[in-house]
Design an enzyme around this catalytic site. Structure first.
Site, PDB file in Angstrom:
ATOM      1  N   HIS A  57       0.860  -1.191   0.000  1.00  0.00           N
ATOM      2  CA  HIS A  57       0.000   0.000   0.000  1.00  0.00           C
ATOM      3  C   HIS A  57       0.893   1.237   0.000  1.00  0.00           C
ATOM      4  CE1 HIS A  57      -3.798  -2.057   1.846  1.00  0.00           C
ATOM      5  NE2 HIS A  57      -3.201  -2.827   0.937  1.00  0.00           N
ATOM      6  N   GLU A  59       0.968   3.963   1.813  1.00  0.00           N
ATOM      7  CA  GLU A  59       1.508   4.392   3.102  1.00  0.00           C
ATOM      8  C   GLU A  59       2.555   3.411   3.642  1.00  0.00           C
ATOM      9  OE1 GLU A  59      -1.665   3.537   2.140  1.00  0.00           O
ATOM     10  OE2 GLU A  59      -2.960   3.849   3.875  1.00  0.00           O
ATOM     11  N   CYS A  87      -6.147   1.546   5.882  1.00  0.00           N
ATOM     12  CA  CYS A  87      -6.803   0.313   6.319  1.00  0.00           C
ATOM     13  C   CYS A  87      -6.224  -0.092   7.678  1.00  0.00           C
ATOM     14  CB  CYS A  87      -6.567  -0.799   5.291  1.00  0.00           C
ATOM     15  SG  CYS A  87      -4.839  -1.334   5.196  1.00  0.00           S
ATOM     16  N   CYS A  90      -2.361  -0.765   7.615  1.00  0.00           N
ATOM     17  CA  CYS A  90      -1.552   0.451   7.552  1.00  0.00           C
ATOM     18  C   CYS A  90      -1.689   1.282   8.823  1.00  0.00           C
ATOM     19  CB  CYS A  90      -1.916   1.255   6.317  1.00  0.00           C
ATOM     20  SG  CYS A  90      -1.455   0.414   4.785  1.00  0.00           S
TER      21      CYS A  90
END
Length: 185
Positions: A57, A59, A87, A90
């Site tokens: 992802h 991040e 999410c 993360c």
């Protein structure tokens, strides 16, 4: 000469440019930039498909890169700007890395873990809580995501219709043959 500090909106525009890189690569358009003392420490954009990695992802990639740059797995006094609410994976990583502040654009009502469906980044039982602010350039961030998913649905529909066409052509030819047989009697 005085340099005017960049605002949350300025940094989010940078994250949107990173999200455009993800979109150009066929990834869900999410971008993230990690900032400390008005300087970019690291950045990332979604790369799950291209890296064959469900944890890639935006991040996650930005924080991993920042850890290498800072030579530390803890990132105090840093702010993460990301175009979509993190999410749970993360959000947990942000807590563990001790990021000070989270600023996100679009809210994620399916998997958001910074206030939409749960709030891991501010959970009182965890050993670190982040300052967090959602909705920065929310309409721009949401529009980019909505347009991407609308295009993706249209592409899937088109592919599905193309897959059905050869069968439809064959069925049409069979009907004509049957019709010809009936009319010749």
């Amino acid at each position: 000469m005085t340099i005017t500090p960049l605002t949350d909106e300025d940094w989010m525009r940078h994250a949107l440019r990173l999200a455009a890189k993800a979109e150009a690569a066929g990834e869900v358009p999410v971008g993230a930039v990690l900032v400390k003392d008005q300087h970019i420490i690291a950045e990332g954009w979604n790369q799950m498909i291209s890296l064959h990695d469900p944890s890639a992802h935006a991040e996650m990639l930005a924080v991993r890169a920042a850890g290498r740059v800072q030579q530390n797995y803890r990132l105090p006094d840093c702010t993460l700007y990301v175009t979509l609410e993190p999410c749970s994976m993360c959000a947990g990583m942000l807590v563990h890395s001790r990021v000070k502040r989270l600023v996100f654009g679009a809210r994620d009502y399916k998997t958001g873990a910074a206030g939409s469906i749960m709030n891991l980044v501010n959970h009182p039982k965890l050993n670190h809580q982040l300052e967090s602010e959602g909705g920065v350039l929310e309409s721009e961030c949401s529009a980019m995501l909505s347009a991407f998913f609308q295009r993706r649905r249209a592409e899937k529909k088109h592919l599905k219709l193309q897959a059905l066409r050869p069968a439809d052509v064959g069925n049409t030819l069979e009907k004509r043959d049957d019709d010809d047989a009936v009319s010749s009697c």
